[in-house]
Design an enzyme around this catalytic site. Structure first.
Site, PDB file in Angstrom:
ATOM      1  N   GLU A 180       8.430  -1.936  -2.289  1.00 54.65           N
ATOM      2  CA  GLU A 180       7.818  -3.172  -1.780  1.00 54.65           C
ATOM      3  C   GLU A 180       7.715  -3.130  -0.267  1.00 54.65           C
ATOM      4  OE1 GLU A 180       6.156  -5.670  -1.904  1.00 54.65           O
ATOM      5  OE2 GLU A 180       6.648  -7.096  -3.468  1.00 54.65           O
ATOM      6  N   ASP A 198      10.275 -11.929   0.524  1.00 52.45           N
ATOM      7  CA  ASP A 198      10.399 -13.205   1.239  1.00 52.45           C
ATOM      8  C   ASP A 198      11.103 -14.198   0.316  1.00 52.45           C
ATOM      9  OD1 ASP A 198      10.009 -15.331   2.988  1.00 52.45           O
ATOM     10  OD2 ASP A 198       7.868 -15.505   2.633  1.00 52.45           O
ATOM     11  N   THR A 199      10.350 -15.034  -0.391  1.00 52.14           N
ATOM     12  CA  THR A 199      10.982 -15.975  -1.328  1.00 52.14           C
ATOM     13  C   THR A 199      11.621 -15.243  -2.512  1.00 52.14           C
ATOM     14  OG1 THR A 199       8.959 -16.253  -2.626  1.00 52.14           O
ATOM     15  CG2 THR A 199       9.306 -17.781  -0.786  1.00 52.14           C
ATOM     16  N   GLY A 200      11.093 -14.058  -2.842  1.00 53.96           N
ATOM     17  CA  GLY A 200      11.591 -13.292  -3.978  1.00 53.96           C
ATOM     18  C   GLY A 200      10.765 -13.500  -5.239  1.00 53.96           C
ATOM     19  N   THR A 224       7.533 -12.918  -5.899  1.00 49.79           N
ATOM     20  CA  THR A 224       6.685 -11.771  -6.255  1.00 49.79           C
ATOM     21  C   THR A 224       7.524 -10.668  -6.890  1.00 49.79           C
ATOM     22  OG1 THR A 224       5.266 -12.309  -4.377  1.00 49.79           O
ATOM     23  CG2 THR A 224       4.983 -10.125  -5.365  1.00 49.79           C
ATOM     24  N   LEU A 225       8.672 -10.419  -6.274  1.00 49.77           N
ATOM     25  CA  LEU A 225       9.540  -9.354  -6.780  1.00 49.77           C
ATOM     26  C   LEU A 225      10.050  -9.672  -8.189  1.00 49.77           C
ATOM     27  CD1 LEU A 225      10.912  -6.711  -6.303  1.00 49.77           C
ATOM     28  CD2 LEU A 225      12.752  -7.924  -5.131  1.00 49.77           C
ATOM     29  N   ASP A 237      -0.544  -7.203   5.859  1.00 46.38           N
ATOM     30  CA  ASP A 237      -1.769  -7.825   6.346  1.00 46.38           C
ATOM     31  C   ASP A 237      -1.618  -9.305   6.624  1.00 46.38           C
ATOM     32  OD1 ASP A 237      -1.545  -8.670   3.567  1.00 46.38           O
ATOM     33  OD2 ASP A 237      -3.601  -9.397   3.781  1.00 46.38           O
ATOM     34  N   ARG A 260      -3.628  -3.995   8.453  1.00 50.07           N
ATOM     35  CA  ARG A 260      -2.867  -3.072   7.598  1.00 50.07           C
ATOM     36  C   ARG A 260      -2.762  -1.674   8.201  1.00 50.07           C
ATOM     37  NH1 ARG A 260      -1.916  -5.433   2.527  1.00 50.07           N
ATOM     38  NH2 ARG A 260      -3.587  -6.697   1.666  1.00 50.07           N
TER      39      ARG A 260
HETATM   40  P1  IMP Z   1       7.477 -13.543  -1.824  1.00 51.81           P
HETATM   41  O1  IMP Z   1       6.920 -13.688  -3.188  1.00 51.81           O
HETATM   42  O2  IMP Z   1       7.550 -14.872  -1.099  1.00 51.81           O
HETATM   43  O3  IMP Z   1       8.804 -12.832  -1.768  1.00 51.81           O
HETATM   44  O4  IMP Z   1       6.430 -12.728  -0.982  1.00 51.81           O
HETATM   45  C1  IMP Z   1       6.350 -11.359  -1.084  1.00 51.81           C
HETATM   46  C2  IMP Z   1       4.967 -10.844  -0.801  1.00 51.81           C
HETATM   47  O5  IMP Z   1       4.289 -11.653   0.148  1.00 51.81           O
HETATM   48  C3  IMP Z   1       5.068  -9.468  -0.193  1.00 51.81           C
HETATM   49  O6  IMP Z   1       4.872  -8.474  -1.179  1.00 51.81           O
HETATM   50  C4  IMP Z   1       3.982  -9.470   0.845  1.00 51.81           C
HETATM   51  O7  IMP Z   1       2.806  -8.936   0.302  1.00 51.81           O
HETATM   52  C5  IMP Z   1       3.751 -10.904   1.199  1.00 51.81           C
HETATM   53  N1  IMP Z   1       4.438 -11.274   2.459  1.00 51.81           N
HETATM   54  C6  IMP Z   1       5.587 -11.981   2.610  1.00 51.81           C
HETATM   55  N2  IMP Z   1       5.925 -12.122   3.896  1.00 51.81           N
HETATM   56  C7  IMP Z   1       4.961 -11.471   4.595  1.00 51.81           C
HETATM   57  C8  IMP Z   1       4.752 -11.221   6.007  1.00 51.81           C
HETATM   58  O8  IMP Z   1       5.537 -11.609   6.903  1.00 51.81           O
HETATM   59  N3  IMP Z   1       3.643 -10.500   6.327  1.00 51.81           N
HETATM   60  C9  IMP Z   1       2.769 -10.027   5.392  1.00 51.81           C
HETATM   61  N4  IMP Z   1       2.929 -10.225   4.079  1.00 51.81           N
HETATM   62  C10 IMP Z   1       4.014 -10.940   3.677  1.00 51.81           C
HETATM   63 MG    MG Z   2       2.449  -7.533  -0.698  1.00 53.53          MG
END
Ligand code: IMP
Ligand code: MG
Length: 172
Positions: free
Chosen positions: A96, A100-102, A104-105, A156, A162
């Site tokens: 990855e 961030d929030t987790g 997506t993971l 991005d 990117r």
């Molecule tokens: P989450 O679901 O909030 O954990 O976000 C994760 C996804 O959001 C990552 O795979 C990134 O593609 C995108 N993302 C989160 N924070 C950033 C950032 O600071 N810059 C660019 N993309 C981000």
């Molecule tokens: Mg991403």
């Protein structure tokens, strides 16, 4: 004009990748390793990490999106490109760009488990640990990032930046 402030140089990035790849190579020395790159953000990291890992590894790509054109996660991830590798009984390591929030993971891990992976672990280039909204285990993190919206080295903002070789804090 948006301002870009460098937070990680090419050298910072390369040094940590070498260290983390060594640990991963040791941990997976007796496994069926499959590296699954979370597109698009992790494509640069995948290329560098993959080449630094010294044990045999299959490579797959999975497209996931949760952002659209915003700097705030929509909270809902969708598959934009199906996984192009059979991960049945494989030890999958998700590659990855940033957690961030987790959300997506979590989505990616559930997806890979449903595809029959034997184990699913995670290696991220950047970890915004303090912003986690749900509990999700990150097994390997290269850099902890307190805050800010980062671009470059695959990451991005609305599909821009990117291709920058370093990582920058984007001030809109
Ligand atoms: P989450 O679901 O909030 O954990 O976000 C994760 C996804 O959001 C990552 O795979 C990134 O593609 C995108 N993302 C989160 N924070 C950033 C950032 O600071 N810059 C660019 N993309 C981000
Ligand atoms: Mg991403």
């Amino acid at each position: 004009m948006p301002e870009l402030i460098e937070v990680l140089s090419k050298e910072d990035i390369a040094r940590r990748i070498a260290e983390v790849a060594e640990t991963i190579s040791h941990d997976y020395r007796e496994s069926n390793l499959a590296l699954v790159c979370a597109l698009k953000g992790a494509f640069v990291f995948m290329a560098d990490l993959g080449r630094a890992i010294t044990v045999p590894a299959q490579i797959g790509f999975l497209g996931v999106s949760s952002y659209g054109k915003s700097t705030e996660s929509s909270g809902k991830a969708i598959v934009t490109k199906e996984l192009d590798l059979d991960v049945t009984d494989m030890d999958v390591l998700v590659v990855e760009d940033i957690v961030d929030t987790g959300l997506t993971l979590r989505f990616i891990m559930d997806y890979l488990t449903s595809k029959g992976a034997r184990s699913v672990k995670v290696c991220t280039l950047l970890d915004k640990k303090e912003r986690r909204a749900i509990e999700v285990q990150v097994d390997y993190a290269c850099h902890l990032i307190p805050d800010g919206f980062l671009v470059g080295y695959g990451l991005d903002y609305a599909e821009k930046y990117r291709n920058l070789p370093s990582i920058y804090d984007l001030k809109l």
